[in-house]
Design a protein around this motif. Structure first.
Motif, short mmCIF file in Angstrom:
data_model
loop_
_atom_site.label_atom_id
_atom_site.label_comp_id
_atom_site.label_asym_id
_atom_site.label_seq_id
_atom_site.Cartn_x
_atom_site.Cartn_y
_atom_site.Cartn_z
N TRP A 107 37.35 45.45 40.37
CA TRP A 107 38.07 45.38 41.69
C TRP A 107 39.53 45.64 41.30
CZ3 TRP A 107 35.61 40.01 42.76
CH2 TRP A 107 34.05 40.08 42.80
N ARG A 108 40.00 44.99 40.40
CA ARG A 108 41.64 44.75 40.07
C ARG A 108 41.86 46.40 39.51
NH1 ARG A 108 40.95 38.74 37.58
NH2 ARG A 108 41.01 37.74 39.72
N GLU A 111 42.38 48.70 42.78
CA GLU A 111 43.88 48.35 43.37
C GLU A 111 44.76 49.07 42.58
OE1 GLU A 111 43.95 43.94 43.48
OE2 GLU A 111 42.38 43.67 44.79
N GLU A 115 47.58 51.52 43.59
CA GLU A 115 49.01 51.32 43.46
C GLU A 115 49.87 52.48 42.78
OE1 GLU A 115 52.39 49.18 44.43
OE2 GLU A 115 50.37 48.80 45.22
N ARG A 132 46.55 45.10 37.12
CA ARG A 132 46.45 43.89 38.01
C ARG A 132 45.94 42.91 37.18
NH1 ARG A 132 49.62 44.83 41.40
NH2 ARG A 132 49.31 45.71 43.29
#
Length: 212
Positions: A107-108, A111, A115, A132
């Protein structure tokens, strides 16, 4: 950070505008195979769907080393973007190309690559990677992203030869061997590595490999 891994999502910059995607894909996979041979820990960089690849590494430092090697090894005129996520990586099933994984690391990583894309399109066009981490690791996240901002600027400004020489040095080749491959003098290899920032990149990633 005990029991955590670093999930990495990679995508090809400008893949929709490439004229011959199969040739580009083959070139990227060949480059990543060299990286997998160099960084022989974790899960290899494997193609998934569309223009994406995925990998898993046991520590932040090794993930940073692998993603630097991956950028340097890419074919001329090709670049990739990297999202790194620190967290849990769990197998939830079996797929045709390997285990199906889920968890906070993935999930990170998603993200992070989103970004990186946003920042590349706005404030920092040379950026190709972002990191992340979870709650409690804010200082680590800030440190790694500061490194990535500087690293990507240096790599983005390097000539193709400087990238090859830096990757060759990472791979354990001596300067005399690199000079013969490139058809230049050993002194020219040394000078190129210093002027391009290649030696600084290698020194920095050697320090960051200590990150657990």
């Amino acid at each position: 950070m005990s029991g955590q891994s670093v999930a990495v999502i990679v995508d090809i910059v400008g893949s929709r505008t490439m004229v011959d995607r199969p040739v580009v894909q083959a070139g990227i996979q060949g480059a990543f195979a060299e990286v997998d041979e160099l960084i022989a820990v974790g899960s290899p960089i494997r193609a998934t769907v569309g223009d994406e690849f995925q990998a898993v590494y046991p520590s932040v430092g090794i993930a940073l080393e692998a993603t630097l090697a991956a950028r340097l090894a890419l074919p001329e005129g090709v670049d990739c973007r990297f999202g790194l996520g620190l967290g849990e990586v769990n197998e939830v099933g079996a797929g045709a190309s390997g285990p199906i994984q889920d968890g906070s690391g993935w999930w990170r990583a998603r993200e992070a690559i989103d970004e990186a894309h946003d920042r590349e399109d706005s404030r920092t066009p040379s950026l190709r990677g972002w990191f992340r981490a979870g709650p409690g690791d804010e200082a680590l996240e800030a440190t790694v992203n500061a490194y990535l901002l500087a690293r990507d600027h240096v790599v983005g400004a390097m000539s193709e030869r400087a990238r090859r020489l830096t990757f060759g040095t990472m791979s354990g080749r001596v300067q005399s061997e690199l000079a013969e491959i490139e058809g230049i003098s050993q002194g020219a290899v040394s000078q190129a590595l210093r002027r391009s920032g290649g030696m600084n990149l290698l020194a920095a990633v050697a320090q960051l490999k200590e990150l657990s």
